[in-house]
Design a protein around this motif. Structure first.
Motif, PDB file in Angstrom:
ATOM      1  N   CYS A 187      13.997  -8.015 -25.040  1.00 58.57           N
ATOM      2  CA  CYS A 187      14.705  -8.030 -26.327  1.00 58.57           C
ATOM      3  C   CYS A 187      15.007  -9.468 -26.731  1.00 58.57           C
ATOM      4  O   CYS A 187      15.378 -10.297 -25.894  1.00 58.57           O
ATOM      5  CB  CYS A 187      16.002  -7.232 -26.208  1.00 58.57           C
ATOM      6  SG  CYS A 187      16.959  -7.149 -27.739  1.00 58.57           S
ATOM      7  N   ARG A 188      14.900  -9.749 -28.032  1.00 62.39           N
ATOM      8  CA  ARG A 188      15.165 -11.089 -28.546  1.00 62.39           C
ATOM      9  C   ARG A 188      16.398 -11.093 -29.433  1.00 62.39           C
ATOM     10  O   ARG A 188      16.597 -10.178 -30.245  1.00 62.39           O
ATOM     11  CB  ARG A 188      13.960 -11.592 -29.350  1.00 62.39           C
ATOM     12  CG  ARG A 188      12.706 -11.819 -28.525  1.00 62.39           C
ATOM     13  CD  ARG A 188      11.512 -12.145 -29.419  1.00 62.39           C
ATOM     14  NE  ARG A 188      11.784 -13.279 -30.289  1.00 62.39           N
ATOM     15  CZ  ARG A 188      10.935 -13.720 -31.232  1.00 62.39           C
ATOM     16  NH1 ARG A 188       9.780 -13.070 -31.416  1.00 62.39           N
ATOM     17  NH2 ARG A 188      11.235 -14.750 -31.973  1.00 62.39           N
ATOM     18  N   ALA A 189      17.225 -12.117 -29.256  1.00 68.67           N
ATOM     19  CA  ALA A 189      18.346 -12.354 -30.161  1.00 68.67           C
ATOM     20  C   ALA A 189      17.848 -13.238 -31.279  1.00 68.67           C
ATOM     21  O   ALA A 189      17.377 -14.359 -31.045  1.00 68.67           O
ATOM     22  CB  ALA A 189      19.490 -13.033 -29.417  1.00 68.67           C
ATOM     23  N   ILE A 190      17.939 -12.726 -32.512  1.00 68.95           N
ATOM     24  CA  ILE A 190      17.292 -13.382 -33.658  1.00 68.95           C
ATOM     25  C   ILE A 190      18.328 -13.628 -34.746  1.00 68.95           C
ATOM     26  O   ILE A 190      19.268 -12.848 -34.930  1.00 68.95           O
ATOM     27  CB  ILE A 190      16.156 -12.487 -34.204  1.00 68.95           C
ATOM     28  CG1 ILE A 190      15.154 -12.180 -33.099  1.00 68.95           C
ATOM     29  CG2 ILE A 190      15.444 -13.149 -35.366  1.00 68.95           C
ATOM     30  CD1 ILE A 190      14.156 -11.117 -33.475  1.00 68.95           C
ATOM     31  N   SER A 191      18.143 -14.709 -35.473  1.00 68.76           N
ATOM     32  CA  SER A 191      19.105 -15.052 -36.521  1.00 68.76           C
ATOM     33  C   SER A 191      18.681 -14.562 -37.900  1.00 68.76           C
ATOM     34  O   SER A 191      19.494 -14.573 -38.830  1.00 68.76           O
ATOM     35  CB  SER A 191      19.310 -16.565 -36.564  1.00 68.76           C
ATOM     36  OG  SER A 191      18.075 -17.231 -36.803  1.00 68.76           O
ATOM     37  N   ALA A 240      13.766   4.962 -26.725  1.00 70.91           N
ATOM     38  CA  ALA A 240      13.242   3.840 -27.500  1.00 70.91           C
ATOM     39  C   ALA A 240      13.399   2.528 -26.727  1.00 70.91           C
ATOM     40  O   ALA A 240      14.038   2.486 -25.668  1.00 70.91           O
ATOM     41  CB  ALA A 240      13.954   3.753 -28.843  1.00 70.91           C
ATOM     42  N   ARG A 241      12.847   1.468 -27.267  1.00 71.65           N
ATOM     43  CA  ARG A 241      13.015   0.128 -26.700  1.00 71.65           C
ATOM     44  C   ARG A 241      13.765  -0.733 -27.700  1.00 71.65           C
ATOM     45  O   ARG A 241      13.409  -0.764 -28.882  1.00 71.65           O
ATOM     46  CB  ARG A 241      11.651  -0.523 -26.423  1.00 71.65           C
ATOM     47  CG  ARG A 241      10.853   0.128 -25.301  1.00 71.65           C
ATOM     48  CD  ARG A 241       9.607  -0.682 -24.989  1.00 71.65           C
ATOM     49  NE  ARG A 241       8.686  -0.751 -26.129  1.00 71.65           N
ATOM     50  CZ  ARG A 241       8.217  -1.868 -26.664  1.00 71.65           C
ATOM     51  NH1 ARG A 241       8.610  -3.043 -26.214  1.00 71.65           N
ATOM     52  NH2 ARG A 241       7.376  -1.827 -27.681  1.00 71.65           N
ATOM     53  N   VAL A 242      14.773  -1.446 -27.241  1.00 71.24           N
ATOM     54  CA  VAL A 242      15.483  -2.392 -28.100  1.00 71.24           C
ATOM     55  C   VAL A 242      14.740  -3.710 -28.020  1.00 71.24           C
ATOM     56  O   VAL A 242      14.694  -4.354 -26.967  1.00 71.24           O
ATOM     57  CB  VAL A 242      16.951  -2.562 -27.668  1.00 71.24           C
ATOM     58  CG1 VAL A 242      17.663  -3.557 -28.589  1.00 71.24           C
ATOM     59  CG2 VAL A 242      17.675  -1.218 -27.689  1.00 71.24           C
ATOM     60  N   THR A 243      14.148  -4.112 -29.140  1.00 71.20           N
ATOM     61  CA  THR A 243      13.293  -5.308 -29.144  1.00 71.20           C
ATOM     62  C   THR A 243      13.936  -6.491 -29.857  1.00 71.20           C
ATOM     63  O   THR A 243      13.476  -7.623 -29.688  1.00 71.20           O
ATOM     64  CB  THR A 243      11.953  -4.993 -29.829  1.00 71.20           C
ATOM     65  OG1 THR A 243      12.213  -4.416 -31.119  1.00 71.20           O
ATOM     66  CG2 THR A 243      11.143  -4.010 -28.995  1.00 71.20           C
ATOM     67  N   ALA A 244      14.993  -6.235 -30.667  1.00 69.15           N
ATOM     68  CA  ALA A 244      15.615  -7.334 -31.401  1.00 69.15           C
ATOM     69  C   ALA A 244      17.076  -7.016 -31.676  1.00 69.15           C
ATOM     70  O   ALA A 244      17.435  -5.865 -31.919  1.00 69.15           O
ATOM     71  CB  ALA A 244      14.881  -7.602 -32.714  1.00 69.15           C
TER      72      ALA A 244
END
Length: 348
Positions: free
Chosen positions: A53-57, A30-34
């Motif tokens: 991958c994005r670090a999201i709040s 898989a791909r870690v996207t967030a």
């Protein structure tokens, strides 16, 4: 969605388990996207390990960027986070225990079914080579008379005064999930007794028909270990659940075998342990054996619409047994407070 390699994963919780889930997700295709975490710096560090991958709040954005959500947060947050993912039409992988009660577990399973998605508890030990070998060996050693688990953990060390009791209860789904897989009807028919001598110390005895079960959980006994032994009338299987390997022992009886038994067992154990270590190095599996095979099976089911690797009925059976044991532990605590330290502490 036709391939597991296209699956996008959002990891909720960037702590230790979140880091292992992200690693295992990538190892599973898989791909870690967030990555979502209340500690933005921790989310940033984990997201930086995976290109794109994005670090999201906020959870809503993470849901938009993912097909599967991995919930790696404290138990009390599992239900609301999983519910949000399932309602949004996303599949969910949730760390153990899936929920705090069988009622909540049933509600999540029902919600997933109504939205045409899967929710998966992380019962990864069922997918280790050791448990799978034990399963296939049962015909050779059976009928099985007893299965016993010993789990001595340092998982509560330094985590505060209430941690030993909490962690001891949270690990119970692991042996219960193995029982549910190896002995499908046992949990629904088992009669349980529990002893709770101190916080973080749980002793369980169970019986389902001719099968007896023992589970020892200790947050203070050392060395740390996580083992299972299956005893049959024609032999036994020892499983190291920390490392994911199994050794089968013959039930043949003779004076010569009795004399040689310690040496045969030691040699067998060393040989299988060494081969297992080499295999894990090749697989790049430094910890949590069974997690990658579980995720591969889950992602394949998501991609193809095939059968869930852990049937909902199995998930619910584990949750119901966990509820029963937790109620017995709670009853023992109440009894000890009421009757004093000399009370025997058994409930069943």
């Amino acid at each position: 969605m036709t391939s597991a390699t296209r699956i996008r994963v959002a990891v909720i919780g960037a702590g230790l388990m979140g880091r292992w889930h992200a690693y295992a997700a990538v190892r599973s295709g898989a791909r870690v996207t967030a990555v979502v975490d209340s500690d933005q710096s921790q989310a940033d560090r984990l997201a930086a390990r995976y290109p794109g991958c994005r670090a999201i709040s906020d959870l809503a954005t993470a849901l938009e960027l993912s097909d599967v959500v991995h919930v790696c947060t404290p138990t009390e947050t599992h239900v609301p986070l999983a519910r949000a993912a399932l309602t949004a039409g996303k599949h969910a992988v949730v760390e153990k225990p899936l929920a705090s009660s069988a009622t909540d577990t049933a509600a999540l399973l029902s919600l997933a079914a109504s939205h045409g998605v899967f929710v998966c508890p992380v019962h990864q030990l069922v997918f280790t080579d050791g448990v799978r070998r034990a399963h296939t060996s049962m015909q050779r050693i059976g009928p099985v008379r007893h299965v016993g688990f010993v789990l001595c953990s340092a998982g509560a060390a330094g985590a505060g005064p209430g941690a030993p009791g909490r962690v001891a209860l949270e690990v119970l789904p692991h042996p219960l999930s193995i029982i549910a897989r190896l002995f499908p009807d046992a949990l629904g028919h088992a009669a349980w007794s529990v002893r709770h001598p101190a916080p973080g110390e749980i002793r369980v005895l169970g019986q389902a028909g001719d099968l007896t079960v023992s589970i020892v959980v200790s947050m203070s006994a050392r060395p740390t270990k996580n083992t299972m032994e299956i005893l049959g009338v024609r032999g036994a299987v020892y499983v190291d659940l920390f490392h994911g390997f199994a050794v089968r022992y013959s039930g043949n009886v003779s004076r010569a075998r009795k004399i040689a038994q310690p040496f045969l067992h030691g040699a067998g154990h060393i040989g299988v342990a060494a081969a297992n270590l080499a295999l894990r190095i090749v697989r790049r599996e430094p910890a949590y054996p069974g997690l990658v095979p579980l995720l591969r099976a889950f992602y394949a089911a998501v991609a193809s619409g095939g059968a869930h690797p852990i049937a909902p009925s199995e998930t619910l059976a584990v949750a119901c047994a966990s509820d029963e044991l937790m109620a017995l532990v709670s009853g023992v605590r109440t009894s000890l407070r009421t009757e004093g330290d000399d009370a025997p502490g058994w409930r069943g």
